[in-house]
Write a protein that holds these residues in place. Structure first.
Motif, mmCIF file in Angstrom:
data_model
loop_
_atom_site.group_PDB
_atom_site.id
_atom_site.type_symbol
_atom_site.label_atom_id
_atom_site.label_comp_id
_atom_site.label_asym_id
_atom_site.label_seq_id
_atom_site.Cartn_x
_atom_site.Cartn_y
_atom_site.Cartn_z
ATOM 1 N N TYR A 146 64.508 73.198 2.245
ATOM 2 C CA TYR A 146 65.598 72.287 1.864
ATOM 3 C C TYR A 146 66.525 72.950 0.854
ATOM 4 C CZ TYR A 146 62.247 68.992 3.852
ATOM 5 O OH TYR A 146 61.357 68.369 4.680
ATOM 6 N N MET A 147 67.792 72.589 0.969
ATOM 7 C CA MET A 147 68.814 73.040 0.025
ATOM 8 C C MET A 147 69.590 71.818 -0.463
ATOM 9 S SD MET A 147 72.026 75.658 0.601
ATOM 10 C CE MET A 147 72.846 74.564 1.762
ATOM 11 N N VAL A 148 69.802 71.753 -1.776
ATOM 12 C CA VAL A 148 70.522 70.638 -2.389
ATOM 13 C C VAL A 148 71.797 71.194 -3.002
ATOM 14 C CG1 VAL A 148 70.384 68.720 -4.003
ATOM 15 C CG2 VAL A 148 68.314 69.540 -2.899
ATOM 16 N N THR A 149 72.920 70.544 -2.717
ATOM 17 C CA THR A 149 74.218 70.986 -3.217
ATOM 18 C C THR A 149 74.943 69.808 -3.857
ATOM 19 O OG1 THR A 149 75.339 70.538 -1.116
ATOM 20 C CG2 THR A 149 74.400 72.736 -1.407
ATOM 21 N N SER A 150 75.789 70.110 -4.811
ATOM 22 C CA SER A 150 76.671 69.116 -5.436
ATOM 23 C C SER A 150 78.077 69.692 -5.486
ATOM 24 C CB SER A 150 76.188 68.765 -6.842
ATOM 25 O OG SER A 150 76.265 69.899 -7.688
ATOM 26 N N GLY A 151 79.071 68.834 -5.309
ATOM 27 C CA GLY A 151 80.444 69.306 -5.226
ATOM 28 C C GLY A 151 81.415 68.479 -6.046
ATOM 29 N N VAL A 189 71.635 66.865 0.697
ATOM 30 C CA VAL A 189 70.378 67.563 0.969
ATOM 31 C C VAL A 189 70.445 68.091 2.399
ATOM 32 C CG1 VAL A 189 67.869 67.395 1.044
ATOM 33 C CG2 VAL A 189 69.157 66.008 -0.587
ATOM 34 N N TYR A 190 70.198 69.399 2.564
ATOM 35 C CA TYR A 190 70.290 70.054 3.870
ATOM 36 C C TYR A 190 68.934 70.621 4.268
ATOM 37 C CZ TYR A 190 75.394 69.884 3.688
ATOM 38 O OH TYR A 190 76.703 69.452 3.635
ATOM 39 N N ASP A 191 68.673 70.580 5.574
ATOM 40 C CA ASP A 191 67.530 71.273 6.158
ATOM 41 C C ASP A 191 68.015 72.651 6.597
ATOM 42 O OD1 ASP A 191 65.344 72.205 7.505
ATOM 43 O OD2 ASP A 191 64.988 70.385 8.644
ATOM 44 N N ILE A 192 67.558 73.701 5.890
ATOM 45 C CA ILE A 192 68.068 75.051 6.163
ATOM 46 C C ILE A 192 67.613 75.547 7.530
ATOM 47 C CG2 ILE A 192 68.239 77.389 5.215
ATOM 48 C CD1 ILE A 192 67.559 76.329 2.531
ATOM 49 N N TYR A 243 70.197 73.726 9.604
ATOM 50 C CA TYR A 243 71.544 73.731 9.019
ATOM 51 C C TYR A 243 72.255 72.393 9.267
ATOM 52 C CZ TYR A 243 70.461 78.674 9.061
ATOM 53 O OH TYR A 243 69.835 79.888 8.888
ATOM 54 N N ARG A 244 71.561 71.331 8.956
ATOM 55 C CA ARG A 244 72.156 70.008 9.121
ATOM 56 C C ARG A 244 71.819 69.157 7.902
ATOM 57 N NH1 ARG A 244 68.597 66.019 10.799
ATOM 58 N NH2 ARG A 244 66.475 66.726 11.324
ATOM 59 N N PRO A 245 72.687 68.207 7.539
ATOM 60 C CA PRO A 245 72.427 67.371 6.361
ATOM 61 C C PRO A 245 71.388 66.301 6.651
ATOM 62 C CG PRO A 245 74.502 66.755 7.375
ATOM 63 C CD PRO A 245 74.013 67.952 8.123
ATOM 64 N N LEU A 246 70.513 66.087 5.683
ATOM 65 C CA LEU A 246 69.493 65.047 5.801
ATOM 66 C C LEU A 246 69.876 63.789 5.028
ATOM 67 C CD1 LEU A 246 66.220 67.154 5.350
ATOM 68 C CD2 LEU A 246 67.260 66.368 7.476
ATOM 69 N N TRP A 300 64.600 64.300 -0.128
ATOM 70 C CA TRP A 300 64.806 64.635 1.284
ATOM 71 C C TRP A 300 64.006 63.720 2.207
ATOM 72 C CZ3 TRP A 300 63.745 68.949 -2.019
ATOM 73 C CH2 TRP A 300 62.404 69.080 -2.348
ATOM 74 N N GLY A 301 63.288 62.772 1.680
ATOM 75 C CA GLY A 301 62.580 61.808 2.505
ATOM 76 C C GLY A 301 63.437 60.589 2.760
ATOM 77 N N ILE A 302 62.927 59.456 2.334
ATOM 78 C CA ILE A 302 63.696 58.213 2.476
ATOM 79 C C ILE A 302 64.818 58.199 1.432
ATOM 80 C CG2 ILE A 302 61.740 56.956 3.418
ATOM 81 C CD1 ILE A 302 61.216 55.835 0.635
#
Length: 596
Positions: free
Chosen positions: A356-361, A368-371, A374-377, A412-414
């Protein structure tokens, strides 16, 4: 009669004196042997002669410390649970090491024995790992509130009052308002803390014992600090160049090839220090030899957002156009380019499993992304956005917004509706970092440093061969030597580490085609000759290879003979064509009179 009467008076008839019962801890070895013999005799009396003979054959020698069935005897009795304790299948699946391959044929007995021994050692290692996993006593505990109580409202002072004095000492504040705000980094063992103030203050300390190791002021701007492979060396990204110091504060190196460095990440198994600069360059430094491995121009402008994947050593860079790129030192172009936010990326964090990858912008969203796909969770909206992100060993996420630090659980769960914990720092937060193997979150802000207690953040069971928080100086030296010998080369960094154990079929096919073109025939078209097994020393390695070469030479002679015949046939056809052409040229034509 008198003598006999005196004798009778002197030695009166007394019954046999009974011994008091003895406990099993008071028995001697002879008592245990006697009890075993008595028990064996009783068993033999009850059995038939045929059963008694069978039992004697299986048991081998009778008597001693072995029972009749050949099992070990404890205190004169047979073991009710013979053999080793069974291991659950679920635990064995966790440590399984792939599918077993086929054994070599029997003639290759030496190789066959080596393969059998290696598979037996692998099975033993799997079972031992599963047993040790069952014996791990520590477990991660989380903060639980009473009924209708929100855990994010529980303050650090309440936690300190409820826990013991050792755990309560992990919450403290360092007031350093003169040289802030501060960046921070914990060592791999989680024992040592490194602080770097924006205005030049650099210090490192053993935060558990509060022992200061060194403190200095470099008299220029400090952008980032990072521990290297051990707590003896650390790197400081100063205003102009990159500097290396030891834990006494002595300057060891000034690397002028690395200029305007903003962020740093260290790859411990590769001994690589990755730096991102304001000029848009991603550079790798091999700290074991002190040489620059590669300098990559990302062509993406200023690089001030950086993270690394602990699973495969891939570097993640965040850019001002909302994209996140993945880099390796092997390629000049990004491996993956993901559009994550509508605005610029402010922070990136990757969990230790590399999943998992977590990003803030700048769009005030936390994603939260599943690497792997490559899709957002999940996508969360934060009113002021998150400036700093950090993931713990147990999957807790810390997000800093202004002077508020919020900790989330299972992002990344519920979908998460409220934070797990929250804390207000004394100043604007500039860096957050979870301490390895401890339920501690370090927060660097404008007024200094704060160590928060976050229950359930750290991994309770550590691997002493990889990172031992309690190691001595001698153990650290031994570990450093072994780590240098096992250093992974930068060329092996890739998205999928499991590909290192696979065969590159396309490259092999290309090499095979080139070999066929050079030789003029396919050496693998025909099945390889397998010599017949002969006895009386006629199947030694040398003689087997000699027979193989003889057959190979015969096949090669056939190929050469066929090639020569084909060439002779081609030459014959060419000569016939030349003769026909010459004959046609010798005949006179009506048009010859026009030739000059």
């Amino acid at each position: 009669m008198a003598a006999s009467s005196e004798t009778m008076l002197k030695k009166p008839h007394v019954g046999k004196k009974r011994k008091p019962p003895t406990r099993y801890w008071e028995r001697t070895e002879e008592d245990g042997k006697n009890d075993g013999k008595k028990q064996k005799e009783g068993d033999n009396n009850e059995q038939t002669p045929q059963q008694n003979n069978t039992r004697t054959k299986k048991g081998g020698k009778r008597g001693g410390k072995r029972g009749g069935a050949g099992k070990k005897v404890i205190s004169g009795k047979s073991d009710p649970f013979p053999g080793s304790a069974p291991v659950p299948e679920e635990k064995l699946k966790k440590f399984r090491r792939g599918v077993k391959g086929e054994l070599p044929p029997r003639p290759q007995y030496k190789l066959r024995d080596v393969v059998i021994r290696s598979e037996a050692a692998s099975d033993l290692a799997q079972k031992q790992n599963a047993r040790y996993d069952l014996m791990l006593p520590e477990d991660a505990g989380f903060l639980e509130g009473d009924e209708d109580e929100d855990t994010c409202t529980i303050s650090q002072d309440d936690i300190v009052d409820a826990v013991d004095i050792t755990a309560g000492a992990k919450y403290f504040n360092l007031t350093l308002s003169q040289f802030g705000p501060y960046r921070l980094d914990y060592s791999k063992t989680g024992r040592h803390l490194l602080l770097g103030g924006r205005r030049g203050h650099v210090t490192c300390l053993d935060w558990q014992s509060k022992q200061l190791m060194c403190e200095m002021n470099v008299m220029e701007t400090v952008n980032d600090v990072k521990w290297l492979h051990s707590e003896a060396l650390f790197a400081v990204a100063q205003k102009k160049w990159l500097y290396i110091y030891d834990n006494k504060g002595i300057e060891l190196h000034c690397i002028r090839k690395f200029n305007d460095v903003l962020r740093m990440q260290f790859l411990p198994y590769h001994f690589l220090l990755a730096t991102a600069s304001a000029t848009g360059f991603l550079q790798y430094l091999d700290v074991s030899v002190g040489k620059e491995v590669v300098a990559i121009c990302t062509k993406a402008g200023r690089l001030d957002v950086m993270a690394h994947n602990p699973h495969n050593a891939i570097i993640h860079l965040g850019h001002s156009n909302g994209t996140v790129t993945l880099w390796t030192p092997n390629q000049r172009e990004p491996l993956v380019k993901m559009l994550c936010h509508q605005g610029g990326v402010r922070s990136v964090a990757v969990d230790k499993t590399g999943t998992y990858m977590v990003t803030s912008g700048m769009d005030k969203k936390l994603k939260v992304y599943d690497i792997r796909a490559y899709r957002p969770l999940q996508s969360y909206f934060l009113p002021a956005g998150a400036s700093c992100l950090s993931l713990s060993q147990r999957g807790l996420l810390s997000a800093a917004t202004g002077d508020i630090v919020q900790v989330y659980r299972d992002v990344w769960g519920i979908p998460v509706t409220k934070p797990y914990m929250a804390h207000r720092a004394k100043g604007s937060v500039w860096g957050v970092h979870f301490c390895p193997f401890e339920d501690v979150l370090g927060v660097g802000h404008g007024e200094g440093f704060t160590s928060m207690v976050v229950p359930g953040a750290g991994e309770p069971n550590f691997d002493g061969l990889d990172a031992n928080p309690y190691r001595s100086a001698k153990q650290r030296q031994e570990w450093e030597v072994k780590a240098l010998l096992e250093k992974i080369q930068p060329e092996l960094i890739g998205l999928d580490p499991s590909q290192l154990s696979q065969v590159d079929h396309s490259t092999w096919e290309q090499r095979h085609e080139d070999r066929v073109q050079v030789l003029g025939f396919d050496p693998l078209a025909k099945e390889k000759f397998t010599p017949r097994l002969k006895t009386k020393g006629r199947s030694s390695s040398g003689k087997v290879e000699k027979r193989k070469k003889q057959v190979a030479h015969e096949d090669q002679r056939d190929v050469i003979r066929q090639t020569v015949e084909d060439r002779m046939k081609i030459d014959k056809e060419r000569k016939e064509k030349e003769k026909k052409k010459a004959a046609a040229a010798g005949q006179k034509s009506a048009l010859d009179r026009f030739r000059k």
